[in-house]
Design an enzyme around this catalytic site. Structure first.
Site, PDB file in Angstrom:
ATOM      1  N   HIS A  75     -46.833 -12.507 -90.269  1.00 35.32           N
ATOM      2  CA  HIS A  75     -46.096 -11.350 -90.802  1.00 35.32           C
ATOM      3  C   HIS A  75     -44.595 -11.428 -90.593  1.00 35.32           C
ATOM      4  O   HIS A  75     -43.919 -10.409 -90.671  1.00 35.32           O
ATOM      5  CB  HIS A  75     -46.566 -10.058 -90.125  1.00 35.32           C
ATOM      6  CG  HIS A  75     -47.973  -9.685 -90.413  1.00 35.32           C
ATOM      7  ND1 HIS A  75     -48.338  -8.849 -91.433  1.00 35.32           N
ATOM      8  CD2 HIS A  75     -49.123 -10.047 -89.806  1.00 35.32           C
ATOM      9  CE1 HIS A  75     -49.644  -8.694 -91.439  1.00 35.32           C
ATOM     10  NE2 HIS A  75     -50.150  -9.410 -90.455  1.00 35.32           N
ATOM     11  N   LYS A 108     -38.275   3.220 -91.983  1.00 35.49           N
ATOM     12  CA  LYS A 108     -38.832   1.971 -91.470  1.00 35.49           C
ATOM     13  C   LYS A 108     -38.367   1.802 -90.030  1.00 35.49           C
ATOM     14  O   LYS A 108     -37.484   2.534 -89.574  1.00 35.49           O
ATOM     15  CB  LYS A 108     -38.379   0.777 -92.320  1.00 35.49           C
ATOM     16  CG  LYS A 108     -36.857   0.727 -92.557  1.00 35.49           C
ATOM     17  CD  LYS A 108     -36.463  -0.367 -93.538  1.00 35.49           C
ATOM     18  CE  LYS A 108     -36.661  -0.024 -94.994  1.00 35.49           C
ATOM     19  NZ  LYS A 108     -37.698  -0.785 -95.659  1.00 35.49           N
ATOM     20  N   ARG A 109     -38.941   0.832 -89.306  1.00 32.03           N
ATOM     21  CA  ARG A 109     -38.422   0.538 -87.977  1.00 32.03           C
ATOM     22  C   ARG A 109     -36.934   0.211 -88.059  1.00 32.03           C
ATOM     23  O   ARG A 109     -36.460  -0.319 -89.068  1.00 32.03           O
ATOM     24  CB  ARG A 109     -39.177  -0.663 -87.371  1.00 32.03           C
ATOM     25  CG  ARG A 109     -40.527  -0.310 -86.806  1.00 32.03           C
ATOM     26  CD  ARG A 109     -40.422   0.689 -85.678  1.00 32.03           C
ATOM     27  NE  ARG A 109     -39.972   0.029 -84.456  1.00 32.03           N
ATOM     28  CZ  ARG A 109     -40.705  -0.142 -83.374  1.00 32.03           C
ATOM     29  NH1 ARG A 109     -41.940   0.321 -83.326  1.00 32.03           N
ATOM     30  NH2 ARG A 109     -40.224  -0.741 -82.310  1.00 32.03           N
ATOM     31  N   LYS A 127     -32.924  -5.165 -91.163  1.00 33.78           N
ATOM     32  CA  LYS A 127     -33.273  -4.198 -92.216  1.00 33.78           C
ATOM     33  C   LYS A 127     -32.043  -3.452 -92.727  1.00 33.78           C
ATOM     34  O   LYS A 127     -32.052  -2.865 -93.783  1.00 33.78           O
ATOM     35  CB  LYS A 127     -34.316  -3.210 -91.698  1.00 33.78           C
ATOM     36  CG  LYS A 127     -35.665  -3.860 -91.345  1.00 33.78           C
ATOM     37  CD  LYS A 127     -36.673  -2.839 -90.823  1.00 33.78           C
ATOM     38  CE  LYS A 127     -37.940  -3.456 -90.277  1.00 33.78           C
ATOM     39  NZ  LYS A 127     -38.980  -3.661 -91.310  1.00 33.78           N
ATOM     40  N   THR A 151     -44.061  -2.634 -96.901  1.00 34.05           N
ATOM     41  CA  THR A 151     -45.157  -1.898 -97.534  1.00 34.05           C
ATOM     42  C   THR A 151     -44.687  -0.482 -97.869  1.00 34.05           C
ATOM     43  O   THR A 151     -45.181   0.130 -98.804  1.00 34.05           O
ATOM     44  CB  THR A 151     -46.391  -1.824 -96.616  1.00 34.05           C
ATOM     45  OG1 THR A 151     -45.958  -1.456 -95.305  1.00 34.05           O
ATOM     46  CG2 THR A 151     -47.120  -3.139 -96.560  1.00 34.05           C
ATOM     47  N   LYS A 160     -45.276   2.068-101.190  1.00 38.19           N
ATOM     48  CA  LYS A 160     -45.667   3.487-101.131  1.00 38.19           C
ATOM     49  C   LYS A 160     -44.668   4.338-101.916  1.00 38.19           C
ATOM     50  O   LYS A 160     -45.052   5.245-102.659  1.00 38.19           O
ATOM     51  CB  LYS A 160     -45.718   3.961 -99.670  1.00 38.19           C
ATOM     52  CG  LYS A 160     -46.813   3.270 -98.866  1.00 38.19           C
ATOM     53  CD  LYS A 160     -46.614   3.387 -97.346  1.00 38.19           C
ATOM     54  CE  LYS A 160     -47.483   2.355 -96.630  1.00 38.19           C
ATOM     55  NZ  LYS A 160     -47.148   2.173 -95.214  1.00 38.19           N
TER      56      LYS A 160
HETATM   57  C1  F58 Z   1     -44.262  -6.355 -90.625  1.00 35.25           C
HETATM   58  N1  F58 Z   1     -44.267  -6.816 -89.274  1.00 35.25           N
HETATM   59  C2  F58 Z   1     -43.203  -7.034 -91.470  1.00 35.25           C
HETATM   60  N2  F58 Z   1     -44.530  -6.489 -87.033  1.00 35.25           N
HETATM   61  O1  F58 Z   1     -41.932  -6.881 -90.876  1.00 35.25           O
HETATM   62  C3  F58 Z   1     -43.219  -6.396 -92.849  1.00 35.25           C
HETATM   63  O2  F58 Z   1     -42.322  -7.049 -93.695  1.00 35.25           O
HETATM   64  C4  F58 Z   1     -44.627  -6.480 -93.422  1.00 35.25           C
HETATM   65  O3  F58 Z   1     -44.710  -5.754 -94.604  1.00 35.25           O
HETATM   66  C5  F58 Z   1     -45.645  -5.919 -92.446  1.00 35.25           C
HETATM   67  O4  F58 Z   1     -45.544  -6.569 -91.195  1.00 35.25           O
HETATM   68  C6  F58 Z   1     -47.071  -6.093 -92.933  1.00 35.25           C
HETATM   69  O5  F58 Z   1     -47.286  -7.411 -93.325  1.00 35.25           O
HETATM   70  C7  F58 Z   1     -44.522  -5.961 -88.276  1.00 35.25           C
HETATM   71  O6  F58 Z   1     -44.763  -4.779 -88.475  1.00 35.25           O
HETATM   72  C8  F58 Z   1     -44.715  -5.800 -85.911  1.00 35.25           C
HETATM   73  O7  F58 Z   1     -44.700  -4.581 -85.863  1.00 35.25           O
HETATM   74  C9  F58 Z   1     -44.974  -6.626 -84.675  1.00 35.25           C
HETATM   75  C10 F58 Z   1     -45.540  -5.782 -83.572  1.00 35.25           C
HETATM   76  C11 F58 Z   1     -45.817  -6.598 -82.339  1.00 35.25           C
HETATM   77  C12 F58 Z   1     -44.636  -7.380 -81.881  1.00 35.25           C
HETATM   78  C13 F58 Z   1     -44.020  -8.186 -82.994  1.00 35.25           C
HETATM   79  C14 F58 Z   1     -43.756  -7.351 -84.263  1.00 35.25           C
END
Ligand code: F58
Length: 806
Positions: A362, A545-546, A551, A652, A656
């Site tokens: 991811h 978003k985070r 970003k 994602t 949405k």
């Molecule tokens: C996200 N990753 C991607 N990681 O940033 C986003 O582009 C993508 O759409 C999504 O995954 C789904 O594929 C993400 O959310 C985390 O939250 C991890 C949590 C644990 C530590 C490392 C990051």
């Protein structure tokens, strides 16, 4: 209803009367109270149980049918799930919304007040965790026999508060009142070992753990929409052995010492790591990962054995998806179970393991690729480290024979990084121990195979696939936007789009219908009014978003400051806007927290200034989560997807928002590219460097100050930040942009601000904007997670549906 062994199950009725009767008996017999003395919490819990009973009945039928057909199972292993609030979903999926409303009202409760008591389990950080939840929803909807495995953290993602504009993290004790949706199974515990040493007995390795912890499962129901299937997500909670409570010490008044072992054991599932980039609490996190893997694999093997006896069938009956590298220890763990415990020979076990697992990556950020210090892993899991070395030997032999003499390649591909520190590379292990590795959007997969995982792609090109992410149309359209949903259904004349989202294309024809456009505008307007964060007539510009520098919330903020400065200079010619930010920053990620602080300071200044009234407003509701997302998304007119190209794996939220008729302003990054391809370039506001251009600029001697000097508006905005016009924190944010600008914010500023002028121009023609909005929804059917799951089934899982009779 006939279940296994000819056992009959009485069906529960769904008429308002039957539902009310069942609610009353649950109130009396399970909650132990009466209508007269019931609190709102009593009503909520009783309602939840009454709805849950309907789904539990379907669950029983599903389990019987799945057992009967002995299918290939899909097991989703994920350290995170963001399941969202359960009540509204379960009411919808069980078809009891109306009956429930009537029953509540009959007992004197307001349905909205009761719904507000439903606390979402925030067991994830962001996109990765929510994707896991959307995939489970779609697996059930498509009747695929599937189980999600995860960790039942006592404390989920922290609750975000703002204090003087700064992010403060508070613990999220989400199940403080108990969780009515869960079925705990304390009789089904697994035993998990840590530390210790490895012996050899009769030619077999035997791991003797030095510490043992129990894993107690509980499950939540995962209903499919429009089908009888109800799957489950099984979450593990760490429990100490009774023996770890030291009664002697307790009696001697040494209370803390008496419980220290028990506390240490139970800390494993105490808290979700909210840190999404840096390394914190390393060993505890590694323990969590092994805990998840060990409990889940034992459960998977137990389930396999219910219907099968021959290990040869394991790979064909079991598809385990590794959601990023967090559960990748499952690879050496299954090797250990098969070789050490079951006595299979190494090659046989390896072929079963590879057949069983697949891996989703991811990220593209090199710092997010997980590694573990060899020493730590070897101390915590001595046998697993040995197994990883053996897997590595096989891998490196294959690399040497394919690329003789290419020492650098061997070094890069090794599962062990040697310098400067010895580390186990989890992504390399993941690719090596699986059949397929997938990225989550076209560009992401392309970049993965040409950069981060290029060497592996050279060696095994056919082991890589793309599966573009998707989102659940049930949750993010139907539940989040009842207004838009009703309009879509009335426009199309059916609601089959909820399970076949490509049918949204039927809306295209309605763009020519002035009354439909008017209704569409009205629905968007009332979603804004319901959100209550700004004038419903203003353009709702949303970035949710985070918080992460890549970003680029800071780019959005520079735009806000530029608009504000134009207002102050009397030269504002834009449309009225509400700019809404939502998101959390990792507690240890200071740069991201500074950006949050600065946004709040700018919001305070802008919102208090009469000059900006009616033109510009900045909203930043705290504690962005699924519950809040469901309120914001339907109200959005403009979707901000402005990451530096080549950094966002997919996104994602972008999907949405598009599905809810927001137009995107975005870079050519992640799934934005696929969204633009589908909705049409005319209905998308593109700006900025693309991935190759960004990469080229980054690899040269990039000078952010050149942009500062060349652009008057950019300079004015940065000067204001730097000079402390919005408080002291501005200094650090400006310095980071002017000195490093790692994510090319300044390089993209002018292009972004100009594209925003295009947004204003488009918004002025409301009728045309509405047409574009409808077209965004109409053409976004591809982004259903049902399509994503179908792609996983075709390309990776090769599992087939088991239909449960209705
Ligand atoms: C996200 N990753 C991607 N990681 O940033 C986003 O582009 C993508 O759409 C999504 O995954 C789904 O594929 C993400 O959310 C985390 O939250 C991890 C949590 C644990 C530590 C490392 C990051």
């Amino acid at each position: 209803m006939d279940l296994r062994n000819g056992v009959e199950l009485r069906s529960l009725g769904n008429t308002p009367d039957e539902f009310r009767q069942d609610m009353l008996s649950n109130l009396y017999y399970r909650r132990g109270t009466t209508v007269e003395s019931a609190s709102a919490q009593d009503a909520y819990e009783t309602l939840a149980l009454t709805v849950r009973d309907r789904l539990a009945e379907r669950r029983a039928r599903t389990a019987a049918a799945q057992y009967e057909s002995n299918p290939r199972w899909v097991y989703y292993l994920s350290a995170e799930y963001l399941l969202g609030p359960q009540l509204e979903q379960n009411l919808l999926y069980s078809g009891t919304s109306e009956a429930a409303h009537k029953a509540l009202e009959a007992c004197g409760f307001k349905p909205e007040e009761i719904a507000a008591l439903d606390v979402e389990p925030g067991l994830g950080n962001g996109g990765l965790g929510r994707l896991a939840a959307c995939l489970l929803d779609s697996l059930a909807t498509l009747d695929i026999p599937a189980v999600g495995y995860g960790i039942r953290y006592d404390l989920g993602i922290f609750r975000q508060e703002f204090q003087d504009g700064r992010q403060i993290e508070r613990p999220d004790d989400w199940a403080f009142q108990g969780d009515p949706w869960e079925f705990p199974a304390p009789d089904d515990v697994q035993t998990v070992g840590f530390y210790g040493h490895v012996d050899e007995r009769d030619g077999r390795k035997v791991w003797q753990p030095g510490e043992v912890v129990l894993g107690e499962p509980s499950h939540l129901l995962v209903p499919g929409y429009g089908t009888t299937t109800v799957n489950i997500v099984r979450l593990w909670r760490a429990r100490a052995h009774q023996a770890s409570f030291d009664l002697t010490r307790f009696s001697a008044g040494q209370y803390a010492e008496a419980v220290q072992d028990a506390v240490r054991a139970e800390n494993i599932s105490k808290v979700l790591y909210p840190d999404d980039s840096t390394a914190a609490g390393r060993e505890l996190r590694l323990k969590q990962q092994y805990f998840l893997v060990s409990c889940s694999l034992r459960d998977i093997v137990r389930r396999f054995r219910l219907r099968n006896s021959d290990w040869d069938a394991f790979g064909s009956k079991t598809a385990i998806q590794l959601n990023d590298t967090h559960p990748v220890l499952a690879i050496p763990e299954l090797m250990r179970l098969l070789v050490d415990e079951e006595g299979l020979d190494w090659d046989h076990a390896w072929s079963l393991v590879r057949q069983t697992f697949n891996y989703t990556c991811h990220t593209l950020l090199p710092e997010a690729l997980e590694t573990w210090p060899v020493d730590m892993l070897g101390r915590l899991l001595p046998r697993h480290l040995e197994i990883i070395y053996l897997i590595n030997a096989g891998l490196l032999e294959e690399v040497r024979s394919r690329f003789p003499g290419d020492i650098d390649r061997v070094r890069r591909m090794s599962l062990i990084q040697e310098t400067p520190e010895r580390l186990v590379r989890m992504a390399n292990l993941a690719v090596t121990g699986t059949t397929m590795t997938n990225g989550v959007a076209e560009l992401h997969t392309q970049l993965l195979t040409s950069t981060v995982l290029r060497d592996f792609h050279d060696l095994w090109p056919s082991r890589f696939a793309n599966v573009t992410n998707g989102v659940s149309p049930r949750r993010f359209v139907r539940l989040a936007s009842p207004g838009i949903s009703a309009l879509i259904s009335s426009g199309l004349g059916h609601d089959r789009w909820l399970t076949d989202l490509s049918l949204l294309s039927g809306l295209e024809a309605l763009t020519g219908d002035a009354s439909f456009r008017e209704q569409w505008r009205e629905v968007k307007r009332s979603a804004k009014a319901a959100l209550g964060l700004g004038d419903p007539g203003a353009l709702m510009d949303v970035m949710i978003k985070r918080f992460h520098e890549y970003k680029r919330q800071q780019l959005k903020l520079l735009h806000v400051i530029t608009l504000y400065q134009r207002i102050k200079a009397g030269g504002y010619d834009g449309v009225p806007r509400t700019v809404l930010f939502g998101g959390k920053a990792a507690p240890a990620y200071q740069a991201a927290k500074n950006i949050i602080h600065l946004i709040n300071a700018v919001a305070a200044a802008v919102n208090a200034d009469p000059a900006a009234a009616g033109l510009l407003r900045v909203a930043f509701p705290a504690n962005y989560n699924i519950t809040l997302a469901e309120h914001i998304i339907p109200a959005a007119d403009l979707s901000e997807q402005i990451s530096m190209a080549g950094k966002e794996a997919s996104g994602t939220g972008n999907m949405k928002l598009t599905l809810n008729g927001a137009l995107t302003i975005g870079t050519l990054d992640g799934a934005n590219i696929e969204i633009r391809d589908r909705v049409g370039a005319d209905n998308f506001f593109l700006f900025g460097l693309d991935a190759p251009a960004a990469l080229a600029l980054r690899s040269g001697p990039y000078q952010p100050r050149d942009h500062y000097h060349a652009d008057d508006e950019l300079r004015a905005a940065l000067d204001a930040i730097r000079s402390g016009a919005f408080g002291g924190v501005g200094h650090d944010v400006a310095a980071s942009l002017l000195d490093r600008d790692e994510y090319l914010t300044l390089a993209d500023y002018r292009s972004y601000v100009d594209a925003q002028a295009g947004v204003d121009a488009a918004w002025r023609d409301q009728d045309h904007w509405t047409t574009m909005s409808i077209l965004n929804t109409a053409r976004a059917g591809f982004f259903s997670s049902d399509r994503t799951v179908t792609d996983y089934l075709d390309r990776i899982w090769h599992a087939t549906p088991v239909r449960v009779e209705g």
